[in-house]
Design an enzyme around this catalytic site. Structure first.
Site, PDB file in Angstrom:
ATOM      1  N   CYS A  10      27.649 -17.743  37.188  1.00 39.60           N
ATOM      2  CA  CYS A  10      27.179 -18.738  38.163  1.00 39.60           C
ATOM      3  C   CYS A  10      28.400 -19.285  38.893  1.00 39.60           C
ATOM      4  O   CYS A  10      29.490 -18.705  38.791  1.00 39.60           O
ATOM      5  CB  CYS A  10      26.370 -19.844  37.477  1.00 39.60           C
ATOM      6  SG  CYS A  10      27.317 -20.810  36.277  1.00 39.60           S
ATOM      7  N   ASN A  13      30.362 -22.006  35.975  1.00 42.07           N
ATOM      8  CA  ASN A  13      30.354 -21.634  34.538  1.00 42.07           C
ATOM      9  C   ASN A  13      30.353 -22.872  33.633  1.00 42.07           C
ATOM     10  O   ASN A  13      30.969 -22.877  32.568  1.00 42.07           O
ATOM     11  CB  ASN A  13      31.535 -20.693  34.201  1.00 42.07           C
ATOM     12  CG  ASN A  13      31.448 -20.038  32.823  1.00 42.07           C
ATOM     13  OD1 ASN A  13      32.459 -19.799  32.172  1.00 42.07           O
ATOM     14  ND2 ASN A  13      30.258 -19.751  32.361  1.00 42.07           N
ATOM     15  N   CYS A  15      27.073 -24.892  33.846  1.00 45.17           N
ATOM     16  CA  CYS A  15      25.645 -25.219  33.704  1.00 45.17           C
ATOM     17  C   CYS A  15      24.815 -23.960  33.429  1.00 45.17           C
ATOM     18  O   CYS A  15      24.387 -23.720  32.294  1.00 45.17           O
ATOM     19  CB  CYS A  15      25.109 -25.928  34.942  1.00 45.17           C
ATOM     20  SG  CYS A  15      25.819 -27.569  35.206  1.00 45.17           S
ATOM     21  N   ARG A  16      24.574 -23.159  34.467  1.00 45.75           N
ATOM     22  CA  ARG A  16      23.598 -22.068  34.336  1.00 45.75           C
ATOM     23  C   ARG A  16      24.069 -20.912  33.465  1.00 45.75           C
ATOM     24  O   ARG A  16      23.348 -20.483  32.551  1.00 45.75           O
ATOM     25  CB  ARG A  16      23.203 -21.566  35.734  1.00 45.75           C
ATOM     26  CG  ARG A  16      22.440 -22.601  36.537  1.00 45.75           C
ATOM     27  CD  ARG A  16      22.359 -22.223  37.997  1.00 45.75           C
ATOM     28  NE  ARG A  16      23.656 -22.298  38.643  1.00 45.75           N
ATOM     29  CZ  ARG A  16      23.928 -21.925  39.888  1.00 45.75           C
ATOM     30  NH1 ARG A  16      22.947 -21.401  40.627  1.00 45.75           N
ATOM     31  NH2 ARG A  16      25.120 -22.070  40.397  1.00 45.75           N
ATOM     32  N   SER A  17      25.265 -20.377  33.752  1.00 48.97           N
ATOM     33  CA  SER A  17      25.658 -19.174  32.995  1.00 48.97           C
ATOM     34  C   SER A  17      26.002 -19.456  31.523  1.00 48.97           C
ATOM     35  O   SER A  17      25.675 -18.616  30.668  1.00 48.97           O
ATOM     36  CB  SER A  17      26.758 -18.381  33.709  1.00 48.97           C
ATOM     37  OG  SER A  17      27.926 -19.132  33.882  1.00 48.97           O
ATOM     38  N   ASP A 128      20.986 -24.299  41.314  1.00 42.91           N
ATOM     39  CA  ASP A 128      22.121 -25.072  40.806  1.00 42.91           C
ATOM     40  C   ASP A 128      21.648 -26.483  40.453  1.00 42.91           C
ATOM     41  O   ASP A 128      21.163 -27.202  41.336  1.00 42.91           O
ATOM     42  CB  ASP A 128      23.163 -25.105  41.936  1.00 42.91           C
ATOM     43  CG  ASP A 128      24.410 -25.857  41.548  1.00 42.91           C
ATOM     44  OD1 ASP A 128      24.417 -26.503  40.496  1.00 42.91           O
ATOM     45  OD2 ASP A 128      25.373 -25.784  42.333  1.00 42.91           O
TER      46      ASP A 128
END
Ligand code: 4NP
Length: 163
Positions: A10, A13, A15-17, A128
């Site tokens: 993401c 690196n 939050c999402r990934s 995001d």
């Protein structure tokens, strides 16, 4: 047998990934498959390199029994593109940025968008959550749980076809 290697990517690196990494590791553990896979995550940018995952993301994940333990690092080109078998971006900007960084056409075939593996949800990206509220973090986890199941099924079908 060689491990199947998956890199989730993401922007930051944090939050999402890192959440995708932890959700996938949790599914693999539940299914007794952890030793067959290498799972990692990285960011397009190095803004948050060396930092643990965002506190809000960590809290939402822990409420689902998922612990985020990764430390942010940027994508390394060409090494990551050569090392990993599947490189999974979270949104269209991630996809563009990954393709720009990819050293050659062969490795570009490894790049996929996370939401393409969703079975239940119809979102075309994992949005995001950084500047939003609690609902954004919950949506990230809903999408990632769905997509990780789908990605694992996709990989298992691919592996079966090879043998
Ligand atoms: P991520 O979220 O890409 O899911 O880790 C973000 C984290 C940080 C920023 C943007 C998105 N930022 O602008 O610092």
């Amino acid at each position: 047998m060689d491990k199947t290697k998956i890199l989730f990517v993401c922007l930051g690196n944090i939050c999402r990934s890192p959440s995708a990494e932890a959700v996938m590791k949790s599914i693999l553990e539940q299914q007794g498959l952890s030793d067959q896979y290498e799972i990692d995550s990285a960011g397009i940018t190095a803004y948050h390199a060396g930092e643990p995952a965002d506190q809000r993301m960590q809290r939402h994940a822990v409420n689902r029994g998922i612990t985020l333990s990764s430390i942010s690092r940027p994508v390394k080109s060409p090494d990551d593109f050569r090392h990993f078998d599947y490189i999974i971006g979270m949104d269209d900007q991630n996809m563009d940025d990954l393709l720009l960084r990819c050293p050659d056409e062969t490795n570009a075939a490894k790049i996929h968008k996370m939401t393409n593996f969703c079975k239940q949800h119809t979102h075309d990206s994992v949005p995001d959550p950084y500047y939003g509220g609690a609902a954004g973090f919950e949506l990230v986890l809903d999408l990632l749980e769905d997509a990780c199941e789908g990605l694992l099924n996709h990989i298992q079908r691919n592996e079966q076809q090879k043998h």
